[in-house]
Design an enzyme around this catalytic site. Structure first.
Site, PDB file in Angstrom:
ATOM      1  N   CYS A  68       0.853  -1.200   0.000  1.00  0.00           N
ATOM      2  CA  CYS A  68       0.000   0.000   0.000  1.00  0.00           C
ATOM      3  C   CYS A  68       0.886   1.246   0.000  1.00  0.00           C
ATOM      4  CB  CYS A  68      -0.886  -0.007   1.237  1.00  0.00           C
ATOM      5  SG  CYS A  68      -1.710   1.561   1.503  1.00  0.00           S
ATOM      6  N   CYS A  71       0.462   3.323   3.424  1.00  0.00           N
ATOM      7  CA  CYS A  71       0.832   2.816   4.745  1.00  0.00           C
ATOM      8  C   CYS A  71       2.151   3.455   5.221  1.00  0.00           C
ATOM      9  CB  CYS A  71       0.983   1.289   4.702  1.00  0.00           C
ATOM     10  SG  CYS A  71      -0.573   0.408   4.991  1.00  0.00           S
ATOM     11  N   ASP A  94       0.874  13.098  -5.315  1.00  0.00           N
ATOM     12  CA  ASP A  94       1.933  12.856  -6.301  1.00  0.00           C
ATOM     13  C   ASP A  94       1.400  12.975  -7.732  1.00  0.00           C
ATOM     14  OD1 ASP A  94       3.924  12.210  -4.300  1.00  0.00           O
ATOM     15  OD2 ASP A  94       2.848  10.316  -4.011  1.00  0.00           O
ATOM     16  N   HIS A 131      -4.192   0.454   8.025  1.00  0.00           N
ATOM     17  CA  HIS A 131      -4.683   0.174   6.683  1.00  0.00           C
ATOM     18  C   HIS A 131      -6.129  -0.334   6.703  1.00  0.00           C
ATOM     19  CE1 HIS A 131      -4.091  -0.930   2.426  1.00  0.00           C
ATOM     20  NE2 HIS A 131      -4.778  -2.025   2.693  1.00  0.00           N
ATOM     21  N   ASN A 171     -13.531   9.764  -0.998  1.00  0.00           N
ATOM     22  CA  ASN A 171     -14.192   8.756  -1.831  1.00  0.00           C
ATOM     23  C   ASN A 171     -13.963   7.433  -1.156  1.00  0.00           C
ATOM     24  OD1 ASN A 171     -14.916  10.480  -3.910  1.00  0.00           O
ATOM     25  ND2 ASN A 171     -12.954  10.223  -4.933  1.00  0.00           N
ATOM     26  N   GLY A 177     -14.623   4.957  -7.067  1.00  0.00           N
ATOM     27  CA  GLY A 177     -13.369   5.306  -7.709  1.00  0.00           C
ATOM     28  C   GLY A 177     -12.194   5.463  -6.769  1.00  0.00           C
ATOM     29  N   SER A 179      -8.959   4.689  -5.222  1.00  0.00           N
ATOM     30  CA  SER A 179      -7.912   3.888  -5.841  1.00  0.00           C
ATOM     31  C   SER A 179      -7.180   3.036  -4.817  1.00  0.00           C
ATOM     32  CB  SER A 179      -6.922   4.807  -6.560  1.00  0.00           C
ATOM     33  OG  SER A 179      -6.438   5.775  -5.651  1.00  0.00           O
ATOM     34  N   HIS A 182      -6.810   2.063   1.800  1.00  0.00           N
ATOM     35  CA  HIS A 182      -6.293   2.717   3.003  1.00  0.00           C
ATOM     36  C   HIS A 182      -7.152   3.959   3.292  1.00  0.00           C
ATOM     37  CE1 HIS A 182      -2.752   3.261   5.753  1.00  0.00           C
ATOM     38  NE2 HIS A 182      -3.421   4.392   5.923  1.00  0.00           N
ATOM     39  N   HIS A 184      -8.276   7.335   3.581  1.00  0.00           N
ATOM     40  CA  HIS A 184      -7.667   8.622   3.256  1.00  0.00           C
ATOM     41  C   HIS A 184      -8.702   9.539   2.626  1.00  0.00           C
ATOM     42  CE1 HIS A 184      -7.591   6.620  -0.674  1.00  0.00           C
ATOM     43  NE2 HIS A 184      -7.390   7.786  -1.245  1.00  0.00           N
ATOM     44  N   GLN A 186      -9.052  13.585   0.428  1.00  0.00           N
ATOM     45  CA  GLN A 186      -8.306  14.518  -0.404  1.00  0.00           C
ATOM     46  C   GLN A 186      -8.730  15.946  -0.126  1.00  0.00           C
ATOM     47  OE1 GLN A 186      -7.587  13.420  -4.507  1.00  0.00           O
ATOM     48  NE2 GLN A 186      -8.894  11.617  -4.249  1.00  0.00           N
ATOM     49  N   LYS A 329     -27.452   2.608  -7.946  1.00  0.00           N
ATOM     50  CA  LYS A 329     -28.301   3.479  -8.753  1.00  0.00           C
ATOM     51  C   LYS A 329     -27.459   4.050  -9.886  1.00  0.00           C
ATOM     52  CE  LYS A 329     -30.629   7.966  -8.486  1.00  0.00           C
ATOM     53  NZ  LYS A 329     -31.905   7.609  -9.120  1.00  0.00           N
ATOM     54  N   GLU A 335     -32.230  10.839 -16.500  1.00  0.00           N
ATOM     55  CA  GLU A 335     -31.442  11.562 -15.497  1.00  0.00           C
ATOM     56  C   GLU A 335     -30.275  12.315 -16.135  1.00  0.00           C
ATOM     57  OE1 GLU A 335     -30.912   8.166 -12.591  1.00  0.00           O
ATOM     58  OE2 GLU A 335     -32.508   9.430 -11.812  1.00  0.00           O
TER      59      GLU A 335
HETATM   60 ZN   LIG Z   1      -2.303   1.135   3.714  1.00  0.00          ZN
END
Ligand SMILES: [Zn+2]
Ligand SMILES: [Zn+2]
Ligand SMILES: [Zn+2]
Length: 362
Positions: A68, A71, A94, A131, A171, A177, A179, A182, A184, A186, A329, A335
């Site tokens: 990960c 981590c 990054d 994690h 997210n 989405g 990625s 872990h 986290h 943003q 959904k 929509e």
């Molecule tokens: Zn991790």
């Protein structure tokens, strides 16, 4: 044919004068925060919850994963190695979508091809060194520490001359989405106020000018008095499935006090927010007895140097799941081309979430 004639012709075509029932008649609801509408079709789902609840085998995650990139102590994709952090850890993304040093020039060809350089800063916040944890599994004090970091980053990023808005969001789940599993979130800080908060700021301002009061203060008080769309409440915050919710189990978490940003929350307020976040994410995980994917984020005062007395701290939770941990959904068809639509009413969704607030893990 005038509008009045159109309307009377509509009546002859089968509409009637019965009082609009929000549990029976197809209707649209207005979102005063964005000025947009959502279509609600309660007749398509007017029944108690009978859907098969699929059990999804809980994936056992290790506390530390050697591959990960989030981590502690591990190397990130860009080659930088994370420190052996022990609580919350912030670093520059990054693969940042925005850069602080780039062109801010504009282009405009015939008012049709319009572009503007956008400056910004993207950070990643590891919520925990563990994690395997999510907000629901962290302690209130650990989450309060995350809130302290969010408030500090909001202040420091917002204090930069060219930053007019700081968006904090998480997210969760591959369906949204994310990625990396872990825990986290943003932070994207931008030179311009993004679309959603911009619409909301304009609506909040218009409401405060028209009513000499705050839209979200008034809305929170109304929801507390009606109770039908409430999910949880504590001294500092109230969570509702908003009247105008688009996503099946959407939640709006509103500060009870009229404060504009996380930095304005005192220690008790931060503990109350931590408690609400912990409770709400726990409730979500119990809806289908599986990790509940969602996007969560805060809307706060723009940092453009104006006072923004109309701003009112709140968070949105947008989860995509509908009938089970595997049925989501989709925003397609009408929509995409017309207006978002939902079958499950916000009132039914709130009732279901409320029931789960009082039940521990089964
Ligand atoms: Zn991790
Ligand atoms: Zn307010
Ligand atoms: Zn908002």
């Amino acid at each position: 044919m005038g509008l009045a004639q159109e309307a009377s012709r509509g009546l002859q075509d089968g509409s009637d004068h019965r009082m609009l029932s929000l549990t029976e008649h197809p209707h649209r609801r207005f979102n005063p925060l964005t000025g947009e509408w959502v279509l609600v079709s309660p007749h398509r789902m007017e029944r108690p919850w009978q859907g098969q609840v699929e059990e999804v085998a809980a994936e056992v995650k290790p506390q530390y994963h050697p591959e990960c990139y989030l981590c502690p102590g591990n190397a990130r994709a860009g080659g930088v190695r994370n420190p052996q952090y022990t609580s919350t850890f912030v670093f520059d993304n990054d693969f940042a979508a925005l850069l602080p040093h780039t062109s801010h020039q504009s282009r405009n060809e015939r008012d049709l091809l319009i572009a503007q350089g956008e400056l910004g800063i993207c950070e990643v916040v590891c919520l925990s060194p563990r994690h395997d944890l999510t907000l629901a599994q962290m302690s209130q004090d650990e989450i309060k520490h995350v809130i302290d970091i969010w408030a500090e980053r909001w202040q420091q990023l917002g204090a930069q001359d060219f930053i007019r808005y700081v968006q904090i969001f998480e997210n969760r789940g591959a369906m949204m989405g994310a990625s990396n599993p872990h825990p986290h979130c943003q932070i994207w800080a931008t030179a311009n106020i993004p679309n959603e908060p911009l619409k909301e700021q304009q609506q909040l301002l218009a409401y405060s000018q028209k009513h000499s009061s705050c839209l979200l203060c008034d809305y929170a008080a109304l929801e507390i008095s009606q109770h039908t769309r409430m999910v949880i409440e504590n001294d500092g915050f109230v969570a509702v499935v908003p009247f105008w919710a688009v996503w099946p189990f959407e939640i709006l978490l509103i500060s009870k006090a009229h404060i504009a940003d996380l930095a304005a929350l005192d220690g008790d307020g931060r503990l109350e927010l931590a408690s609400a976040l912990r409770q709400l994410t726990g409730i979500y995980d119990r809806v289908f007895d599986a990790p509940f994917p969602h996007t969560m984020g805060f809307h706060q005062r723009p940092t453009d140097g104006e006072r923004h007395l109309e701003s009112h701290l709140h968070a949105h939770f947008y989860p995509p799941l509908l009938r089970s941990a595997t049925v989501r959904k989709f925003m397609v068809g009408f929509e995409m081309l017309g207006t978002p639509q939902r079958d499950l009413t916000p009132e039914s969704a709130a009732e279901r979430l409320r029931t789960l607030a009082h039940r521990g893990h089964s």
